[in-house]
Design an enzyme around this catalytic site. Structure first.
Site, PDB file in Angstrom:
ATOM      1  N   HIS A   1      46.253   0.170  42.444  1.00 45.62           N
ATOM      2  CA  HIS A   1      47.585   0.279  43.053  1.00 45.62           C
ATOM      3  C   HIS A   1      48.032   1.736  43.105  1.00 45.62           C
ATOM      4  O   HIS A   1      47.846   2.486  42.139  1.00 45.62           O
ATOM      5  CB  HIS A   1      48.599  -0.532  42.247  1.00 45.62           C
ATOM      6  CG  HIS A   1      48.332  -2.005  42.268  1.00 45.62           C
ATOM      7  ND1 HIS A   1      47.349  -2.594  41.510  1.00 45.62           N
ATOM      8  CD2 HIS A   1      48.911  -3.006  42.983  1.00 45.62           C
ATOM      9  CE1 HIS A   1      47.323  -3.899  41.747  1.00 45.62           C
ATOM     10  NE2 HIS A   1      48.259  -4.173  42.628  1.00 45.62           N
TER      11      HIS A   1
ATOM     12  N   ASP B   1      46.872  -0.970  46.580  1.00 42.05           N
ATOM     13  CA  ASP B   1      47.941  -1.831  47.069  1.00 42.05           C
ATOM     14  C   ASP B   1      49.324  -1.273  46.757  1.00 42.05           C
ATOM     15  O   ASP B   1      49.493  -0.446  45.849  1.00 42.05           O
ATOM     16  CB  ASP B   1      47.843  -3.218  46.429  1.00 42.05           C
ATOM     17  CG  ASP B   1      46.706  -4.055  46.993  1.00 42.05           C
ATOM     18  OD1 ASP B   1      46.636  -5.245  46.649  1.00 42.05           O
ATOM     19  OD2 ASP B   1      45.889  -3.534  47.775  1.00 42.05           O
TER      20      ASP B   1
END
Length: 267
Positions: A234, A97
């Site tokens: 992430h 992400d």
């Protein structure tokens, strides 16, 4: 008579008891006015609560999922991707992400390529606009791409044109949506469905957004990254050196154990 006159003169020149007490009272007020007092806490805060004030030269780092408020009435935060029917129980789904990031995304892409790993990158629209070449590199590497909205705002707090803008301007042409903080409600689900967007959540959270240390991220991956599960990590939103270091250790181990990796179905 002389003695009486002397006594009268002495009595007139002596200060009264009331005047003495009044003098001490004035002295006490004066000291109190010049004594530094502890500042009173702001209204609604306990005395021990600090008030933080910060400045930033650029966009603030994006919060990770667990940094969001708890769901309110009508909201939910799922512990797994939806729907589950398309999940391959023999495959691990790695997802990243908050990118693309010009420093960390290329390094993660190179590591995934080394072990022939396919993953899904949920990108923020404003970051794609800032780093178009990095975004293009993700696609050129054959990795799947989904939308993480335009500005990483909590969708359940938006409505009307604002919600539409977050969804429509995020990443046009993608088919999967990861709502920021993983929080959705019926309104968000309906808006996503109207645009043909499949909501993809996760059931393994490495907490790498909080930078708990590479060893902690390694532990979470090795313990919970089982076939059929979707893993949240992430590649943007801050320093991702710990995520990269953990993947360098974990990926070869998982590959050696026979794990398979794929992009999330339908993305």
């Amino acid at each position: 008579m002389v003695v009486g006159l002397l006594l009268a003169l002495l009595a007139a020149s002596a200060p009264s008891a009331g005047a003495l007490h009044h003098g001490h009272a004035l002295s006490s007020v004066s000291v109190a006015e010049h004594t530094q007092q502890d500042p009173q806490p702001a209204a609604g805060l306990p005395a021990s609560s600090p008030v933080a004030i910060g400045t930033s030269a650029g966009p603030a780092p994006l919060p990770g999922p667990t940094a969001s408020p708890l769901p309110t009435a009508g909201e939910s935060r799922s512990s797994g991707p939806a729907p589950a029917g398309a999940i391959n129980p023999r495959v691990v789904y790695l997802t990243f992400d908050d990118g693309p990031d010009p420093e960390w995304t290329p390094q993660i892409l190179a590591l995934l390529a080394r072990y022939d790993v396919r993953a899904t990158f949920f990108e923020i629209g404003q970051e794609v606009r800032r780093h178009p070449h990095t975004a293009a590199a993700v696609r050129a590497a054959g990795q799947a791409v989904g939308s993480h909205t335009m500005h990483h705002r909590k969708l359940t707090k938006l409505s009307g044109a604002t919600l539409a803008g977050e969804l429509d301007a995020g990443l046009p042409g993608v088919s999967c949506l990861r709502p920021p903080f993983g929080v959705v409600d019926a309104h968000v689900r309906a808006a996503a469905a109207a645009r043909g967007l499949r909501i993809v959540l996760w059931n393994v959270d490495t907490d790498d957004w909080a930078r708990p240390g590479a060893k902690s991220i390694e532990k979470e991956l090795l313990k919970h990254a089982k076939p059929g599960r979707t893993v949240l990590m992430h590649d943007g939103g801050g320093d991702r050196s710990q995520t990269l270091a953990a993947l360098k250790v974990v990926l070869p181990q998982l590959v050696a154990r026979g794990y398979r990796f794929g992009s999330f179905p339908g993305c």
